[in-house]
Structures are given as structure tokens and as C-alpha cells.
Design a protein around this motif. Structure first.
Motif, PDB file in Angstrom:
ATOM      1  N   LEU A   1      15.082 -12.500 -46.373  1.00  0.00           N
ATOM      2  CA  LEU A   1      14.730 -13.076 -47.672  1.00  0.00           C
ATOM      3  C   LEU A   1      15.743 -14.163 -48.068  1.00  0.00           C
ATOM      4  N   LEU A   2      17.031 -13.892 -47.814  1.00  0.00           N
ATOM      5  CA  LEU A   2      18.073 -14.883 -48.135  1.00  0.00           C
ATOM      6  C   LEU A   2      17.921 -16.128 -47.278  1.00  0.00           C
ATOM      7  N   SER A   3      17.648 -15.907 -45.997  1.00  0.00           N
ATOM      8  CA  SER A   3      17.507 -17.026 -45.057  1.00  0.00           C
ATOM      9  C   SER A   3      16.366 -17.933 -45.504  1.00  0.00           C
ATOM     10  N   ASN A   4      15.234 -17.326 -45.878  1.00  0.00           N
ATOM     11  CA  ASN A   4      14.097 -18.114 -46.371  1.00  0.00           C
ATOM     12  C   ASN A   4      14.464 -18.861 -47.641  1.00  0.00           C
ATOM     13  N   ALA A   5      15.136 -18.123 -48.564  1.00  0.00           N
ATOM     14  CA  ALA A   5      15.494 -18.730 -49.857  1.00  0.00           C
ATOM     15  C   ALA A   5      16.338 -19.983 -49.625  1.00  0.00           C
ATOM     16  N   ILE A   6      17.285 -19.879 -48.702  1.00  0.00           N
ATOM     17  CA  ILE A   6      18.152 -21.043 -48.439  1.00  0.00           C
ATOM     18  C   ILE A   6      17.342 -22.141 -47.743  1.00  0.00           C
ATOM     19  N   LYS A   7      16.493 -21.701 -46.777  1.00  0.00           N
ATOM     20  CA  LYS A   7      15.688 -22.657 -46.002  1.00  0.00           C
ATOM     21  C   LYS A   7      14.805 -23.514 -46.907  1.00  0.00           C
ATOM     22  N   TYR A   8      14.186 -22.845 -47.906  1.00  0.00           N
ATOM     23  CA  TYR A   8      13.192 -23.550 -48.725  1.00  0.00           C
ATOM     24  C   TYR A   8      13.721 -24.004 -50.089  1.00  0.00           C
ATOM     25  N   THR A   9      15.060 -24.075 -50.203  1.00  0.00           N
ATOM     26  CA  THR A   9      15.648 -24.558 -51.461  1.00  0.00           C
ATOM     27  C   THR A   9      16.616 -25.706 -51.155  1.00  0.00           C
ATOM     28  N   ASP A  10      16.418 -26.811 -51.878  1.00  0.00           N
ATOM     29  CA  ASP A  10      17.280 -27.969 -51.627  1.00  0.00           C
ATOM     30  C   ASP A  10      18.387 -28.080 -52.662  1.00  0.00           C
ATOM     31  N   GLN A  11      18.097 -27.590 -53.864  1.00  0.00           N
ATOM     32  CA  GLN A  11      19.152 -27.607 -54.879  1.00  0.00           C
ATOM     33  C   GLN A  11      18.937 -26.494 -55.881  1.00  0.00           C
ATOM     34  N   GLY A  12      20.046 -26.097 -56.493  1.00  0.00           N
ATOM     35  CA  GLY A  12      19.951 -25.024 -57.471  1.00  0.00           C
ATOM     36  C   GLY A  12      20.714 -23.804 -56.997  1.00  0.00           C
ATOM     37  N   SER A  13      20.101 -22.644 -57.186  1.00  0.00           N
ATOM     38  CA  SER A  13      20.842 -21.423 -56.872  1.00  0.00           C
ATOM     39  C   SER A  13      19.928 -20.338 -56.303  1.00  0.00           C
ATOM     40  N   ILE A  14      20.596 -19.373 -55.691  1.00  0.00           N
ATOM     41  CA  ILE A  14      19.882 -18.206 -55.158  1.00  0.00           C
ATOM     42  C   ILE A  14      20.532 -16.966 -55.760  1.00  0.00           C
ATOM     43  N   ASN A  15      19.677 -16.132 -56.385  1.00  0.00           N
ATOM     44  CA  ASN A  15      20.196 -14.932 -57.048  1.00  0.00           C
ATOM     45  C   ASN A  15      19.611 -13.674 -56.448  1.00  0.00           C
ATOM     46  N   VAL A  16      20.507 -12.728 -56.195  1.00  0.00           N
ATOM     47  CA  VAL A  16      20.026 -11.421 -55.740  1.00  0.00           C
ATOM     48  C   VAL A  16      20.328 -10.437 -56.863  1.00  0.00           C
ATOM     49  N   GLY A  17      19.314  -9.731 -57.337  1.00  0.00           N
ATOM     50  CA  GLY A  17      19.522  -8.796 -58.442  1.00  0.00           C
ATOM     51  C   GLY A  17      18.986  -7.415 -58.076  1.00  0.00           C
ATOM     52  N   ILE A  18      19.751  -6.394 -58.490  1.00  0.00           N
ATOM     53  CA  ILE A  18      19.312  -5.021 -58.192  1.00  0.00           C
ATOM     54  C   ILE A  18      19.175  -4.269 -59.507  1.00  0.00           C
ATOM     55  N   THR A  19      17.970  -3.775 -59.795  1.00  0.00           N
ATOM     56  CA  THR A  19      17.742  -3.015 -61.029  1.00  0.00           C
ATOM     57  C   THR A  19      17.067  -1.700 -60.689  1.00  0.00           C
ATOM     58  N   THR A  20      17.239  -0.728 -61.594  1.00  0.00           N
ATOM     59  CA  THR A  20      16.599   0.571 -61.343  1.00  0.00           C
ATOM     60  C   THR A  20      16.247   1.269 -62.649  1.00  0.00           C
ATOM     61  N   ASP A  21      15.207   2.119 -62.602  1.00  0.00           N
ATOM     62  CA  ASP A  21      14.883   2.962 -63.761  1.00  0.00           C
ATOM     63  C   ASP A  21      15.255   4.407 -63.446  1.00  0.00           C
ATOM     64  N   GLY A  22      16.009   4.603 -62.369  1.00  0.00           N
ATOM     65  CA  GLY A  22      16.437   5.944 -61.962  1.00  0.00           C
ATOM     66  C   GLY A  22      15.519   6.550 -60.913  1.00  0.00           C
ATOM     67  N   VAL A  23      14.272   6.079 -60.877  1.00  0.00           N
ATOM     68  CA  VAL A  23      13.306   6.609 -59.908  1.00  0.00           C
ATOM     69  C   VAL A  23      13.079   5.597 -58.789  1.00  0.00           C
ATOM     70  N   ARG A  24      12.823   4.375 -59.215  1.00  0.00           N
ATOM     71  CA  ARG A  24      12.586   3.302 -58.245  1.00  0.00           C
ATOM     72  C   ARG A  24      13.687   2.260 -58.388  1.00  0.00           C
ATOM     73  N   VAL A  25      13.883   1.509 -57.325  1.00  0.00           N
ATOM     74  CA  VAL A  25      14.876   0.438 -57.385  1.00  0.00           C
ATOM     75  C   VAL A  25      14.211  -0.862 -56.966  1.00  0.00           C
ATOM     76  N   GLU A  26      14.542  -1.935 -57.679  1.00  0.00           N
ATOM     77  CA  GLU A  26      13.977  -3.247 -57.354  1.00  0.00           C
ATOM     78  C   GLU A  26      15.087  -4.178 -56.897  1.00  0.00           C
ATOM     79  N   LEU A  27      14.889  -4.730 -55.702  1.00  0.00           N
ATOM     80  CA  LEU A  27      15.838  -5.730 -55.212  1.00  0.00           C
ATOM     81  C   LEU A  27      15.097  -7.052 -55.227  1.00  0.00           C
ATOM     82  N   ALA A  28      15.574  -8.004 -56.050  1.00  0.00           N
ATOM     83  CA  ALA A  28      14.865  -9.272 -56.164  1.00  0.00           C
ATOM     84  C   ALA A  28      15.715 -10.411 -55.611  1.00  0.00           C
ATOM     85  N   VAL A  29      15.098 -11.263 -54.804  1.00  0.00           N
ATOM     86  CA  VAL A  29      15.778 -12.452 -54.285  1.00  0.00           C
ATOM     87  C   VAL A  29      15.050 -13.660 -54.871  1.00  0.00           C
TER      88      VAL A  29
END
Ligand code: ADP
Length: 469
Positions: free
Chosen positions: A365-393
């Protein structure tokens, strides 16, 4: 060995069952009805004899102390025709009237007729003429004795036998009609069971012959047959889909291989023919194309491994935050080269995962994000409600049009936006990523990042977490 058709077996069993039941019922009811009838005839003959005695007794004239012989004669002749042989004695046991004396020939005719008739129709009965005496009187005075001989246990005349035979015939006809109806019903019912099976056999035959378009009706009345048809249809659809994917894969691989191979061979041919100088730049180009080929082959191998059903995961407790941080480190140089900011934020969530494979997911996911981004930023965020966890790139790159967000997970699928870019790969990375996430029991989806760019979300089951800001 020649197999019997299920329909035949079912019809036969059904017909046999009903036939036996009907047969036994008609036999039993026949026996019972006949027995009842014979009991009734026996009783009514006994009653008739008694009535004869009562009738003659009541005709006694007390004043003349005698019987009216004309009356007795009339009664005697009537009774004789009915099979009763009468003999009347007075109070002193003097014979007053005797049917045999009166008309011996008629008497014998009647008796022999009855005897012959009964022996012919009821030989097992072993009946005979039995004489019963009836004392005639008014209770205080005795008038005489009436002897009545008749065939016991019972006898039937021509009409009686005709009635019994007609009754038995009706019972047999009912039985035969019931058996016929049972056979018809058996064929009908077994047809209802075997028809869908026949359709399934025909369909599976066509499927095994490679015709995956076949579908069978699923609206049968019986639940099991409907479910069976449903299962066959689903199987055909799955096979059809797999056949399509297999053909597609072959076409895609051929397509992917063609460009680098054509490039290499035309370069080499021209160099060999002396049309082109084998400069270091051209040789590097050839090398790059060969490199693309070997990357493609490596991708295919990884895809095969990831999609194979034996994708064996060596799971353990993995802190997603720690894992993401270590993967991110590996991409820092690349990000810096493109002047992109790399961020990681969120919670330390523990998941049950294969660290190596999950690392591969984040890296893809990171490799793609860098590949298809020319400027700006890439953020990885991890959130959870205690049952499920979401990893967003998230990235601020070229983005993915809504209608293509599902398809990018298919093998070799590349968006038109990325095809124009040299950076694009073969379109296998996300297929592998999805296969790994699914092997972990998770999901992956692609969304639009608010403000532009793409957002990939991996959802997994959480095991535990520590909040971090
Ligand atoms: P590739 O090797 O082509 O990147 P992937 O399977 O990783 O193959 O991705 C499939 C396609 O999805 C890419 O070709 C690209 O069109 C699109 N894609 C994937 N990630 C991104 C992203 N972060 N931004 C824009 N497009 C993306």
C-alpha cells in the motif's frame, strides 16, 4: 450390470405397498362382510322358523280344540317353498299334517335342491337338514308340537348367492381400481422426485463437458430438490467465473509479456544486424526490459503463492503500529527522493497476524501511495473501537475513479490514469494484498481521500490496544 431407474423402483415400491394394503383390506373386508351376512341369514332363518310356529300356534281354535288344517296346509306349502319342512302334531302327539306326506315329490325336490345348491356353493359348510321342535300352546294349555326341518347353519337361494357374488365382485373391482390409482399416483409422485434429479444429471453432464452456461430451475415444490438445483447452479456459476478468470489470466500474462519481449528482441535484432550500435544506453534499456520481465515473473509467483489455498500463515501477536513504523522506515528514502512527507499516527493495536505477510500488505500500500503521488504527503493511521482495527494508508496522489475502486484488486487491473505513467507495475500488487488480508479474515477497500488522492483501508480483528496520541 444394468441399473434400474429410480423412477421405476419408486413407482414399483409405491404400487406394491398400496397393492398389498388394498389387497389385504379387500380380502379382510370381504371375509368380514360375508361372515356378517351369513350370521344375519342364520339368525333370520331361525327367526322365520319361530314366526312360523307362532303363526300356526296362534291359529289354534280353543273352542273346537283343534287347528284349522286348511290354514296349516297353506302355511306348510308356503314354508316348504322357502325351505322349511313342517310337521304338526296335536296335544296327544297324533300327526295332523306332514309336508312330506302331503307332497312327497315336491318336498324331496325342495330339499335336494337346497342340498345341491349349498354343496355346490358352500362345500366347506357341511350343512344338513336339522329338525327343531316348537311346543305350541298359550302357557297353560298345550296345543301340540310343530317340527320344522330346515337346512342349517343357513341356506341361500339363487338370489341370495347372486347377491353375495355381486358383493364380492364389487369388492374386487374397488380393489383393482385402487391398485390402478396407486400405480398411476406412484408414477406421478416418483416422477416429481426423479424429474429434478434427471435435470441435475443432465446439467452436471453438460458441466463436465465444459458447458458452464447451463442453469436448472430451482422452483421445485420440494425443498431438497430446490436446494440441490441451487447448489448445481452455484457450482456452474463458480466454474464459469473461474474459467473466465483463467482465460483472462492467460490473456493478461501474454499481454504483459509481449511488450518487454518485443522491445528486447527488436533491439537485439537491430544490433545484431548492425542497424544499431550496441551502446551502453541501449544495452541498459534491454537490461531494464529484462528486469521488468523478471519482476513480472516474480509477481506472478507471489500471486500464485498468495492465492493458493495453502497460504500458510505463521500467526502471532503483532502490534500493527510497531509493524507499520518499521515498514515506513524502509520507504523513507523513496519518499524523500520525491519530496513526500511520511506520517504514522494512531493506536498500538495488537492483532493476530503473520508479521511477514502483514508487513507485505503495508509495504504494497505504501509503495503504491508513493508511486502514484507526485506531491503532498502519505499518512498511515491506525484506529480501533476495541473489536475491529482499521489501518488506513492515505495519499494526495492521482486518486482512483469511483467506478474503478473495486476492479483495482483484480489481477493485472490498472487504471487508465496509472497506465500513462512509467511508474506503473503489472497490476498484481493489490491482488496479492487482498488475498493476504482475506487469509487473515479481514477486509480491504479503497476510498476517495477527502481533498484528493486515495485512501486504502484494511480492517482486521483487534486483540488489544494501548491508546496513543
Ligand atoms: P501496480 O503494480 O500496477 O501498482 P497494483 O495491483 O498495486 O498494481 O495496483 C493496481 C492499480 O491500482 C494500479 O495500476 C493503479 O492504477 C491503481 N492504484 C493502486 N494504488 C493506487 C494509489 N495509491 N493511487 C492511485 N492509483 C492506485
Amino acid at each position: 450390470m444394468r441399473k434400474i431407474r429410480l423412477k421405476t423402483t419408486l413407482s414399483l415400491v409405491f404400487a406394491l405397498l398400496v397393492a398389498v394394503t388394498v389387497f389385504l383390506t379387500s380380502i379382510l373386508s370381504g371375509i368380514l362382510i360375508n361372515h356378517q351376512f351369513e350370521t344375519y341369514v342364520t339368525a333370520s332363518q331361525k327367526a322365520q322358523a319361530k314366526e312360523l310356529a307362532d303363526s300356526i300356534g296362534s291359529n289354534y281354535d280353543a273352542t273346537s280344540a283343534g287347528f284349522n288344517i286348511d290354514y296349516v296346509h297353506g302355511m306348510g306349502m308356503y314354508a316348504l317353498k322357502e325351505g322349511y319342512v313342517l310337521r304338526l302334531y296335536d296335544a296327544n302327539d297324533q300327526l295332523l299334517w306332514d309336508a312330506e306326506n302331503h307332497d312327497m315329490a315336491l318336498c324331496h325336490d325342495v330339499m335336494e335342491g337346497i342340498q345341491a345348491q349349498m354343496e355346490e356353493h358352500r362345500p366347506h359348510l357341511h350343512g344338513e337338514f336339522v329338525t327343531t321342535s316348537y311346543e305350541l300352546g298359550n302357557g297353560t294349555e298345550r296345543y301340540g308340537t310343530l317340527e320344522i326341518s330346515y337346512y342349517t347353519p343357513y341356506y341361500l337361494n339363487e338370489n341370495g348367492f347372486r347377491f353375495v357374488e355381486a358383493l364380492n365382485r364389487i369388492l374386487w373391482v374397488i380393489g383393482a381400481l385402487a391398485v390402478l390409482a396407486a400405480v398411476g399416483l406412484g408414477i406421478l409422485i416418483s416422477g416429481r422426485i426423479t424429474n429434478p434429479i434427471g435435470r441435475v444429471i443432465a446439467a452436471t453432464g453438460r458441466i463436465s463437458g465444459g458447458d458452464y452456461n447451463v442453469r436448472i430451475p430451482t422452483d421445485w415444490k420440494e425443498r431438497e430438490t430446490s436446494e440441490l438445483s441451487d447448489a448445481i447452479n452455484t457450482m456452474a456459476a463458480t466454474l464459469q467465473e473461474q474459467e473466465y478468470l483463467r482465460k483472462q489470466l492467460t490473456a493478461d500474462i501474454a499481454h504483459e509479456l509481449r511488450t518487454p519481449v518485443t522491445n528486447i528482441s527488436s533491439y537485439l535484432e537491430m544490433m545484431a544486424d548492425g542497424i544499431m550500435e550496441p551502446t551502453s544506453e541501449r544495452l541498459t534499456n534491454c537490461y531494464d526490459e529484462a528486469q521488468r520481465l523478471s519482476e513480472l515473473i516474480a509477481d506472478l509467483e507471489r500471486l500464485q503463492r498468495a492465492e493458493s489455498t495453502e497460504l500458510i500463515l505463521q500467526t502471532g501477536d503483532v502490534d500493527l503500529y510497531e509493524l507499520s513504523a518499521s515498514i515506513l522506515q524502509g520507504f523513507e528514502t523513496k519518499a524523500r527522493e520525491k519530496e513526500l512527507d511520511l506520517h504514522l499516527e494512531g493506536a498500538h493495536v495488537t492483532v493476530e497476524a503473520d508479521a511477514g505477510r502483514m508487513g507485505q500488505v503495508i509495504a504494497n500500500l505504501l509503495s503504491n501511495a508513493i508511486k502514484y503521488t507526485d506531491q503532498g504527503s502519505i499518512n498511515v493511521g491506525i484506529t480501533t473501537d476495541g473489536v475491529r482495527v482499521e489501518l488506513a494508508v492515505e495519499d494526495t496522489g492521482i486518486g482512483i475513479p469511483q467506478e474503478e475502486r473495486e476492479r483495482i484488486f483484480e489481477r493485472f487491473y490498472r487504471t487508465d490514469r496509472s497506465r500513462t505513467r512509467k511508474t506503473g507495475g503489472a497490476g498484481i500488487g493489490l491482488t496479492i494484498t487482498k488475498a493476504i488480508v482475506q487469509a487473515h479474515g479481514g477486509e480491504i477497500r479503497c476510498e476517495e481521500r477527502p481533498g484528493g488522492g486515495s485512501r486504502f483501508v484494511v480492517i482486521l480483528d483487534a486483540k488489544g490496544h494501548i491508546e496513543t496520541v
